[in-house]
Design an enzyme around this catalytic site. Structure first.
Site, PDB file in Angstrom:
ATOM      1  N   CYS A  16       4.883  69.827  60.052  1.00  0.00           N
ATOM      2  CA  CYS A  16       4.271  69.298  58.847  1.00  0.00           C
ATOM      3  C   CYS A  16       3.866  70.349  57.837  1.00  0.00           C
ATOM      4  O   CYS A  16       3.993  71.546  58.071  1.00  0.00           O
ATOM      5  CB  CYS A  16       3.006  68.550  59.248  1.00  0.00           C
ATOM      6  SG  CYS A  16       3.263  67.449  60.613  1.00  0.00           S
ATOM      7  N   GLY A  43       7.830  67.750  55.323  1.00  0.00           N
ATOM      8  CA  GLY A  43       7.614  66.460  55.971  1.00  0.00           C
ATOM      9  C   GLY A  43       7.867  65.317  55.032  1.00  0.00           C
ATOM     10  O   GLY A  43       7.329  65.286  53.930  1.00  0.00           O
ATOM     11  N   ASN A 117      -0.497  71.297  61.459  1.00  0.00           N
ATOM     12  CA  ASN A 117       0.910  71.668  61.589  1.00  0.00           C
ATOM     13  C   ASN A 117       1.023  72.524  62.846  1.00  0.00           C
ATOM     14  O   ASN A 117       0.400  73.582  62.921  1.00  0.00           O
ATOM     15  CB  ASN A 117       1.356  72.462  60.356  1.00  0.00           C
ATOM     16  CG  ASN A 117       2.763  73.031  60.462  1.00  0.00           C
ATOM     17  OD1 ASN A 117       3.071  74.049  59.883  1.00  0.00           O
ATOM     18  ND2 ASN A 117       3.633  72.369  61.205  1.00  0.00           N
ATOM     19  N   GLY A 118       1.808  72.064  63.794  1.00  0.00           N
ATOM     20  CA  GLY A 118       1.971  72.803  65.042  1.00  0.00           C
ATOM     21  C   GLY A 118       2.019  71.853  66.211  1.00  0.00           C
ATOM     22  O   GLY A 118       2.214  70.648  66.033  1.00  0.00           O
ATOM     23  N   TYR A 260      14.975  79.001  57.835  1.00  0.00           N
ATOM     24  CA  TYR A 260      15.376  77.669  57.389  1.00  0.00           C
ATOM     25  C   TYR A 260      14.269  76.816  56.782  1.00  0.00           C
ATOM     26  O   TYR A 260      14.458  76.185  55.746  1.00  0.00           O
ATOM     27  CB  TYR A 260      15.986  76.887  58.562  1.00  0.00           C
ATOM     28  CG  TYR A 260      16.234  75.432  58.221  1.00  0.00           C
ATOM     29  CD1 TYR A 260      17.323  75.065  57.435  1.00  0.00           C
ATOM     30  CD2 TYR A 260      15.360  74.433  58.641  1.00  0.00           C
ATOM     31  CE1 TYR A 260      17.533  73.739  57.077  1.00  0.00           C
ATOM     32  CE2 TYR A 260      15.572  73.102  58.293  1.00  0.00           C
ATOM     33  CZ  TYR A 260      16.659  72.768  57.515  1.00  0.00           C
ATOM     34  OH  TYR A 260      16.869  71.469  57.156  1.00  0.00           O
ATOM     35  N   CYS A 466       7.778  84.606  67.248  1.00  0.00           N
ATOM     36  CA  CYS A 466       8.168  83.563  68.199  1.00  0.00           C
ATOM     37  C   CYS A 466       9.678  83.422  68.075  1.00  0.00           C
ATOM     38  O   CYS A 466      10.195  83.031  67.024  1.00  0.00           O
ATOM     39  CB  CYS A 466       7.489  82.228  67.881  1.00  0.00           C
ATOM     40  SG  CYS A 466       8.036  80.932  69.032  1.00  0.00           S
ATOM     41  N   CYS A 469      13.363  79.727  70.424  1.00  0.00           N
ATOM     42  CA  CYS A 469      14.595  78.933  70.307  1.00  0.00           C
ATOM     43  C   CYS A 469      15.859  79.777  70.468  1.00  0.00           C
ATOM     44  O   CYS A 469      16.930  79.232  70.715  1.00  0.00           O
ATOM     45  CB  CYS A 469      14.614  78.141  69.002  1.00  0.00           C
ATOM     46  SG  CYS A 469      14.550  79.169  67.520  1.00  0.00           S
TER      47      CYS A 469
HETATM   48  P1  AMP Z   1      23.899  71.146  62.950  1.00  0.00           P
HETATM   49  O1  AMP Z   1      24.785  70.360  62.068  1.00  0.00           O
HETATM   50  O2  AMP Z   1      23.207  70.257  63.948  1.00  0.00           O
HETATM   51  O3  AMP Z   1      24.545  72.314  63.593  1.00  0.00           O
HETATM   52  O4  AMP Z   1      22.717  71.697  62.047  1.00  0.00           O
HETATM   53  C1  AMP Z   1      22.894  72.816  61.248  1.00  0.00           C
HETATM   54  C2  AMP Z   1      22.537  72.502  59.829  1.00  0.00           C
HETATM   55  O5  AMP Z   1      21.265  71.855  59.751  1.00  0.00           O
HETATM   56  C3  AMP Z   1      22.449  73.743  59.004  1.00  0.00           C
HETATM   57  O6  AMP Z   1      23.081  73.489  57.751  1.00  0.00           O
HETATM   58  C4  AMP Z   1      20.967  74.003  58.827  1.00  0.00           C
HETATM   59  O7  AMP Z   1      20.671  74.461  57.529  1.00  0.00           O
HETATM   60  C5  AMP Z   1      20.328  72.661  59.072  1.00  0.00           C
HETATM   61  N1  AMP Z   1      19.142  72.748  59.946  1.00  0.00           N
HETATM   62  C6  AMP Z   1      18.771  73.737  60.776  1.00  0.00           C
HETATM   63  N2  AMP Z   1      17.616  73.429  61.420  1.00  0.00           N
HETATM   64  C7  AMP Z   1      17.256  72.218  60.987  1.00  0.00           C
HETATM   65  C8  AMP Z   1      16.139  71.362  61.250  1.00  0.00           C
HETATM   66  N3  AMP Z   1      15.184  71.727  62.092  1.00  0.00           N
HETATM   67  N4  AMP Z   1      16.077  70.182  60.597  1.00  0.00           N
HETATM   68  C9  AMP Z   1      17.049  69.813  59.724  1.00  0.00           C
HETATM   69  N5  AMP Z   1      18.117  70.580  59.438  1.00  0.00           N
HETATM   70  C10 AMP Z   1      18.227  71.764  60.056  1.00  0.00           C
END
Ligand code: AMP
Length: 501
Positions: A16, A43, A117-118, A260, A466, A469
């Protein structure tokens, strides 16, 4: 067997944006509303504001985008010059209405509003203890647990001690804006996992997840809230007090905020996100550059990476040699157009819908790619859906070769602390090698950035980030997962029990 790690992953997670405002002599509702607009990317599921007029709290929390959640009358009824706000990130499936925020409640010890947020890793344990003491809960979210614990402490001690005790009790990631009666507080967990910063306005102070919200209010960024710090804004808007309540040797800033999640125009932990992304792009060229006719970003997430990548490609060849005078490097071009009215692909709950969404969202520009070798730059691959669709789209539009370059390392493990990533089973890099992923997305080549390059671009040591992932080792205890404390991170006082009480 179900581990607690799984439960944490599946339970409510708070992904968030938070804000808090205290003004000298002006209603806080409208600045809060504008700040929430600036944080909308954090969000889209619900938005809310709680204000205090010196006598009582006023609250409006609604499902939907900020622009839809508030009408003029709502803002007018949110009287008072102090307040907090919240935007909540969508999760696949339906909204649990009881988890929309700010969470507001009145206790014997006064009224409380909380924006979080967290994600806590011991919320269930604290909730059980409080329930045994007679506390009744109305939601299954972490935030209410924090509210009850704080309210209980406030019965017996002053604000600062009460917050310190609660911080010692809750574990995990949290950036909070809290309203206790008409006082606005900001709290960042002892590892500073999620961002939170302080800004100065002409007639007051603001706390926000990202500095872009401060800019929107024509304010100035004062600084980040420090890990383990409590900031108390004076209710009259004239200043703030700071208390470093819990200190740990290492922080655990989320690198994915810079890669991102955050806005490129935000400064987080003293680094401008846009410059970090450009820097990551430069490093991507240095580590894995490939000479093609064009380099193009996946809009919008890959844009800053691609511009840094193309800049570096103008200086040296893919082999690291200086360019000759007539050699400009790789041409940077927009080769994909984005339909800006389509939301983030992750909002689509099924894989089929996600695939359709990529097609709805992105369309290649034929003249940029036809008959050419092309490098596509994106910030990350999560499930592999976007890359898979994109390579096909660009090849169908006539590209002869399509190379993918990714500005982050392989995402191999879920995020438990505030980014809605995916489950481990859905993460394409969790059980596939880079070569297998390349084959899956049908690219001519595929490379990711190294973890060291990420730490370098953030001007940080790995021990202060961190990286859960991308390493599978987490800074907080999540049952069923490794903790990086065993591996690389000496932590002092990690149990965070109030030291001097
Ligand atoms: P994917 O298609 O599942 O491989 O997701 C990769 C794409 O989603 C990339 O274009 C990223 O910019 C975007 N992305 C990465 N992390 C997230 C996230 N947590 N929520 C929404 N989009 C994401």
């Amino acid at each position: 067997m179900e581990s607690r790690g799984d439960q944490v992953a599946e339970g409510p997670r708070e992904k968030c944006g938070v804000v808090g405002v205290t003004l000298e002599d002006r209603a806080a509702a409208r600045p809060l509303y504008y700040a929430l607009y600036a944080l909308q990317h954090r969000g889209q599921e619900s938005a809310g504001i709680v204000t205090h007029d010196g006598f009582q709290q006023h609250s409006h929390v609604e499902r939907g985008l900020v622009g839809d959640a508030f009408e003029e009358g709502d803002l007018e009824s949110l009287t008072g010059s102090t307040g907090i706000g919240h935007v909540r990130y969508p999760t696949a499936g339906s909204l649990d209405e009881s988890c929309a925020q700010p969470f507001s409640v009145s206790f014997k010890s006064g009224s409380l509003g909380l924006s979080h947020n967290g994600n806590l890793v011991n919320a269930a344990e604290v909730r059980e203890e409080l329930a045994e003491l007679g506390h009744a809960f109305t939601s299954d979210g972490d935030t209410e647990v924090i509210a009850h614990d704080l309210a209980r402490n406030l019965l017996e001690e002053d604000l600062v001690r009460a917050v310190k005790h609660t911080m010692g009790r809750i574990h995990g990631s949290y950036s909070l804006t809290i309203m206790h009666d008409d006082t606005v507080l900001g709290v960042r967990d002892p590892k500073g996992n999620r961002p939170l910063c302080i800004g100065k306005l002409e007639d007051g102070y603001v706390l926000a997840s990202e500095s872009a919200a401060i800019d929107t209010l024509d304010g100035e960024l004062v600084r980040d809230v420090r890990p383990g710090e409590l900031v108390v804004l004076n209710p009259d808007g004239t200043g703030f007090d700071s208390y470093d309540l819990i200190e740990e040797e290492n922080s655990a800033h989320c690198f994915f905020e810079h890669v991102y999640f955050a806005r490129p125009d935000s400064v987080i932990d003293e680094e401008l996100v846009y410059e970090v992304r450009r820097n990551l792009g430069r490093k991507l060229w240095e580590e894995a550059g490939v000479e093609t006719d064009v380099v193009m970003p996946v809009p919008d997430s890959g844009r800053a990476f691609a511009s840094g990548y193309a800049d570096a490609a103008g200086e040296t060849t893919a082999d690291g040699e200086p360019r000759g005078q007539d050699d400009d490097g790789v041409e940077f071009a927009e080769g994909l157009m984005k339909n800006r009215y389509v939301g983030r692909t992750f909002i689509m709950p099924t894989q089929d819908e996600r695939e359709r969404a990529v097609r709805l969202k992105l369309n290649p520009i034929k003249s940029t790619v036809e008959g050419k070798s092309v490098t596509i730059i994106d910030d990350s691959i999560v499930r592999g859906t976007t890359s898979n669709q994109l390579v096909k789209l660009v090849k169908d539009a006539g590209a002869e070769e399509v190379h993918m370059r990714i500005g982050a390392p392989q995402i191999i493990a879920p995020c438990y602390f505030g980014i809605d990533m995916a489950t481990r089973e859905e993460l394409i890099a969790a059980d596939k090698t880079t070569e297998e992923i390349r084959q899956h997305i049908d690219a001519d080549s595929l490379s990711y950035l190294s973890i060291d390059a990420v730490a370098d671009a953030l001007d940080s040591s790995r021990a202060d980030l961190c990286l859960g992932c991308v390493t599978g080792e987490y800074p907080f205890d999540v049952d069923g997962e490794a903790t990086d404390r065993d591996v690389q991170r000496p932590v002092v006082g990690s149990d965070a029990t109030p030291a001097d009480d």
